[in-house]
Design an enzyme around this catalytic site. Structure first.
Site, PDB file in Angstrom:
ATOM      1  N   ASN A 149      -3.187   2.845  -4.057  1.00  0.00           N
ATOM      2  CA  ASN A 149      -3.837   1.738  -3.376  1.00  0.00           C
ATOM      3  C   ASN A 149      -2.879   0.552  -3.232  1.00  0.00           C
ATOM      4  O   ASN A 149      -1.672   0.742  -3.208  1.00  0.00           O
ATOM      5  CB  ASN A 149      -5.157   1.352  -4.064  1.00  0.00           C
ATOM      6  CG  ASN A 149      -6.241   0.998  -3.063  1.00  0.00           C
ATOM      7  OD1 ASN A 149      -6.056   0.126  -2.217  1.00  0.00           O
ATOM      8  ND2 ASN A 149      -7.376   1.675  -3.149  1.00  0.00           N
ATOM      9  N   ARG A 150      -3.387  -0.648  -3.205  1.00  0.00           N
ATOM     10  CA  ARG A 150      -2.592  -1.802  -2.785  1.00  0.00           C
ATOM     11  C   ARG A 150      -2.234  -2.739  -3.945  1.00  0.00           C
ATOM     12  O   ARG A 150      -3.024  -2.935  -4.866  1.00  0.00           O
ATOM     13  CB  ARG A 150      -3.337  -2.577  -1.701  1.00  0.00           C
ATOM     14  CG  ARG A 150      -3.489  -1.787  -0.405  1.00  0.00           C
ATOM     15  CD  ARG A 150      -4.509  -2.408   0.529  1.00  0.00           C
ATOM     16  NE  ARG A 150      -4.554  -1.690   1.802  1.00  0.00           N
ATOM     17  CZ  ARG A 150      -5.269  -0.590   2.028  1.00  0.00           C
ATOM     18  NH1 ARG A 150      -6.018  -0.084   1.053  1.00  0.00           N
ATOM     19  NH2 ARG A 150      -5.247  -0.007   3.199  1.00  0.00           N
ATOM     20  N   HIS A 174       0.269   2.576  -2.209  1.00  0.00           N
ATOM     21  CA  HIS A 174       0.482   3.910  -2.786  1.00  0.00           C
ATOM     22  C   HIS A 174       1.869   4.085  -3.405  1.00  0.00           C
ATOM     23  O   HIS A 174       2.498   5.137  -3.271  1.00  0.00           O
ATOM     24  CB  HIS A 174       0.225   4.987  -1.740  1.00  0.00           C
ATOM     25  CG  HIS A 174      -1.206   5.093  -1.314  1.00  0.00           C
ATOM     26  ND1 HIS A 174      -2.264   4.778  -2.155  1.00  0.00           N
ATOM     27  CD2 HIS A 174      -1.765   5.489  -0.137  1.00  0.00           C
ATOM     28  CE1 HIS A 174      -3.403   4.978  -1.515  1.00  0.00           C
ATOM     29  NE2 HIS A 174      -3.133   5.402  -0.300  1.00  0.00           N
ATOM     30  N   HIS A 250      -4.987  12.338  -2.872  1.00  0.00           N
ATOM     31  CA  HIS A 250      -5.362  11.855  -1.546  1.00  0.00           C
ATOM     32  C   HIS A 250      -5.812  12.999  -0.628  1.00  0.00           C
ATOM     33  O   HIS A 250      -5.420  13.058   0.542  1.00  0.00           O
ATOM     34  CB  HIS A 250      -4.190  11.104  -0.920  1.00  0.00           C
ATOM     35  CG  HIS A 250      -4.593  10.002   0.006  1.00  0.00           C
ATOM     36  ND1 HIS A 250      -5.261  10.235   1.188  1.00  0.00           N
ATOM     37  CD2 HIS A 250      -4.430   8.655  -0.073  1.00  0.00           C
ATOM     38  CE1 HIS A 250      -5.482   9.086   1.796  1.00  0.00           C
ATOM     39  NE2 HIS A 250      -4.987   8.112   1.062  1.00  0.00           N
ATOM     40  N   ALA A 251      -6.643  13.898  -1.147  1.00  0.00           N
ATOM     41  CA  ALA A 251      -7.164  14.982  -0.318  1.00  0.00           C
ATOM     42  C   ALA A 251      -8.124  14.435   0.734  1.00  0.00           C
ATOM     43  O   ALA A 251      -8.913  13.529   0.468  1.00  0.00           O
ATOM     44  CB  ALA A 251      -7.869  16.014  -1.188  1.00  0.00           C
ATOM     45  N   TYR A 252      -8.039  15.016   1.930  1.00  0.00           N
ATOM     46  CA  TYR A 252      -8.958  14.702   3.031  1.00  0.00           C
ATOM     47  C   TYR A 252      -9.948  15.863   3.121  1.00  0.00           C
ATOM     48  O   TYR A 252      -9.593  16.962   3.552  1.00  0.00           O
ATOM     49  CB  TYR A 252      -8.192  14.577   4.349  1.00  0.00           C
ATOM     50  CG  TYR A 252      -7.424  13.292   4.533  1.00  0.00           C
ATOM     51  CD1 TYR A 252      -7.772  12.396   5.556  1.00  0.00           C
ATOM     52  CD2 TYR A 252      -6.334  12.970   3.736  1.00  0.00           C
ATOM     53  CE1 TYR A 252      -7.068  11.218   5.761  1.00  0.00           C
ATOM     54  CE2 TYR A 252      -5.618  11.798   3.931  1.00  0.00           C
ATOM     55  CZ  TYR A 252      -5.988  10.929   4.943  1.00  0.00           C
ATOM     56  OH  TYR A 252      -5.279   9.767   5.144  1.00  0.00           O
ATOM     57  N   ASP A 320     -13.566   2.018   3.858  1.00  0.00           N
ATOM     58  CA  ASP A 320     -12.261   1.976   3.195  1.00  0.00           C
ATOM     59  C   ASP A 320     -12.400   0.954   2.069  1.00  0.00           C
ATOM     60  O   ASP A 320     -11.904  -0.166   2.149  1.00  0.00           O
ATOM     61  CB  ASP A 320     -11.156   1.595   4.167  1.00  0.00           C
ATOM     62  CG  ASP A 320      -9.762   1.845   3.593  1.00  0.00           C
ATOM     63  OD1 ASP A 320      -9.683   2.321   2.441  1.00  0.00           O
ATOM     64  OD2 ASP A 320      -8.765   1.579   4.287  1.00  0.00           O
ATOM     65  N   GLU A 386     -10.979   9.029  -3.575  1.00  0.00           N
ATOM     66  CA  GLU A 386      -9.808   8.846  -4.418  1.00  0.00           C
ATOM     67  C   GLU A 386     -10.206   8.132  -5.724  1.00  0.00           C
ATOM     68  O   GLU A 386     -10.288   6.904  -5.758  1.00  0.00           O
ATOM     69  CB  GLU A 386      -8.749   8.033  -3.676  1.00  0.00           C
ATOM     70  CG  GLU A 386      -8.392   8.583  -2.309  1.00  0.00           C
ATOM     71  CD  GLU A 386      -7.764   7.549  -1.408  1.00  0.00           C
ATOM     72  OE1 GLU A 386      -6.771   6.906  -1.822  1.00  0.00           O
ATOM     73  OE2 GLU A 386      -8.276   7.355  -0.284  1.00  0.00           O
TER      74      GLU A 386
END
Length: 421
Positions: A149-150, A174, A250-252, A320, A386
């Site tokens: 993340n940030r 990330h 980070h799976a979609y 998000d 996540e």
């Protein structure tokens, strides 16, 4: 893929490696591929015979200067032979549940599970080839870190000292431009079948990597168990300095199948009564606010399509946002995080984890990405869940700490994905 196409991809990897080596003065991470010029083994694919690429075939199709260039990559590190990029499959005894993993970015490449009629489908987005994972801009299935993340302004204060990171714009995302998703991990153990097939990957993150302090040993394990359970474990030990650690997968996910279109008809439930609001730069304000009365309230099963237009992140409609998990405590026990169900296929997923937060992302910015089997992934084509520490926790003392110390408790992140139909 033809031998010539593979040789082209490998050449691109070699050039990328050489360029990074010159820029970072780090040892080259690419393995040897050319048997006529070295005794080290070939390993573009996994040790599994189905994926292996033979060096002699490479030598036949590669012109002499290219073959020589491939072999020159070895000069940058004697450990190159241990760091081959491969694809590793885990499969249950019945053959109806399997995953594929690559040690490039500790990436979860595929997850095959049955639907209500027993039909198998791959339910994570991704690419067909390793070269596409290396070159791709989407972090499909990767492990992100050292801090997921940030981090606002690419800096934070730790023990009275200001740490300046390698910046990605004004915010580090990330772990930086070459985070854990952009490196080769070492395969430590690999048991492809049996009652509980698993693979364990290892990475040594060095002091100063992407600006983070201290050496860090990191292990990631993927394991299958009955009936259709995928376990992911992440562990990290700080060796000599205190450092922030916040890893995430980070799976979609698209339970209808990776190429089945958007997930707006799928139903989600998030077991969190609070979330962390963000500013226009996607940085948390520091508040931990109740979801009650907001579109972020997903405590009851909710069709994603009914909410994505009511929320936004960085100016794009869709989720998000980080949720603060109910019942989380520092003891690290697993808690139910979220549940997703695809009415069309009957597939369902429950996610359990031991982290204080989960970032829900509905692939708002995904657009026209060519994926596996020729599928083109578009907006809202997947949902990311996540599990993690809170974003920008290093700059918010009221958030659960993500600092790991050499003399303290090691970092541990456990996830359990329960599939059903």
């Amino acid at each position: 893929m033809s031998d010539f196409a593979r040789s082209t991809s490998i050449t691109k990897l070699t050039l990328k490696c050489l360029a990074e080596s010159r820029l970072t003065r780090k040892k080259c991470w690419l393995p040897a591929y050319c048997k006529p010029y070295t005794r080290l083994r070939c390993g573009y694919g996994a040790p599994h015979p189905h994926y292996s690429v033979h060096c002699r075939a490479m030598a036949r199709v590669a012109p002499f200067p290219i073959a020589l260039l491939l072999c020159l990559a070895l000069a940058f590190g004697a450990d190159a032979a241990r760091k081959t990029v491969g694809v590793y499959e885990l499969k249950n005894k019945e053959g109806d549940f399997s995953i594929k993993v690559t040690n490039w970015g500790a990436t979860l490449m595929s997850v095959l599970v049955p639907d209500a009629k027993g039909n198998l489908a791959d339910v994570v987005l991704g690419y067909d080839t390793l070269a596409e994972y290396v070159d791709g801009s989407s972090a499909f299935g990767t492990v992100v870190g050292r801090v997921a993340n940030r981090i606002a302004n690419g800096s934070f204060v730790l023990d009275g000292k200001t740490i300046h990171l390698n910046k990605d714009g004004t915010t580090v995302l990330h772990g930086g431009h070459r985070g854990f998703n952009r490196v080769i991990w070492t395969v430590k153990e690999y048991v492809p079948c049996g009652d509980s097939p698993f693979i364990t990957l290892y990475y040594r993150s060095f002091d100063g990597e992407q600006g983070f302090p201290g050496d860090l040993d990191v292990y990631v394990t993927y394991q299958l168990s009955s009936p259709y359970h995928l376990i992911a474990r992440m562990n990290a030990t700080a060796l000599n300095k205190a450092t922030p650690v916040n890893l995430a997968n980070h799976a979609y996910w698209n339970l209808g199948g990776h190429g089945s279109g958007d997930v707006l008809g799928q139903v989600i439930q998030v077991f969190a009564s609070r979330y962390t609001p963000v500013d226009r730069s996607m940085i948390p304000t520091g508040e931990v606010a109740p979801v009650s009365g907001t579109p972020y309230d997903l405590r009851a099963p909710t069709r994603l399509g009914s909410r994505v237009r009511l929320v936004s992140g960085a100016g794009m409609a869709g989720f998000d946002i980080n949720y603060a998990m109910d019942g989380w405590d520092v003891d690290g026990g697993l808690r139910k995080v979220a549940a997703v169900r695809d009415p069309a296929s009957g597939r369902a997923l429950e996610l359990w984890a031991n982290q204080p937060g989960v970032q829900l992302y509905t692939s708002n910015w995904l657009s026209g990405v060519k994926g596996k089997g020729g599928a083109v992934y578009g907006q809202y084509g997947a949902v990311c869940l996540e599990t993690q520490g809170f974003p920008d926790a290093v700059n918010h003392p009221n958030f659960p700490s993500v600092i790991v110390r050499p003399t303290g408790v090691a970092y541990r992140h456990d996830m359990l994905f329960k599939f059903s139909s």
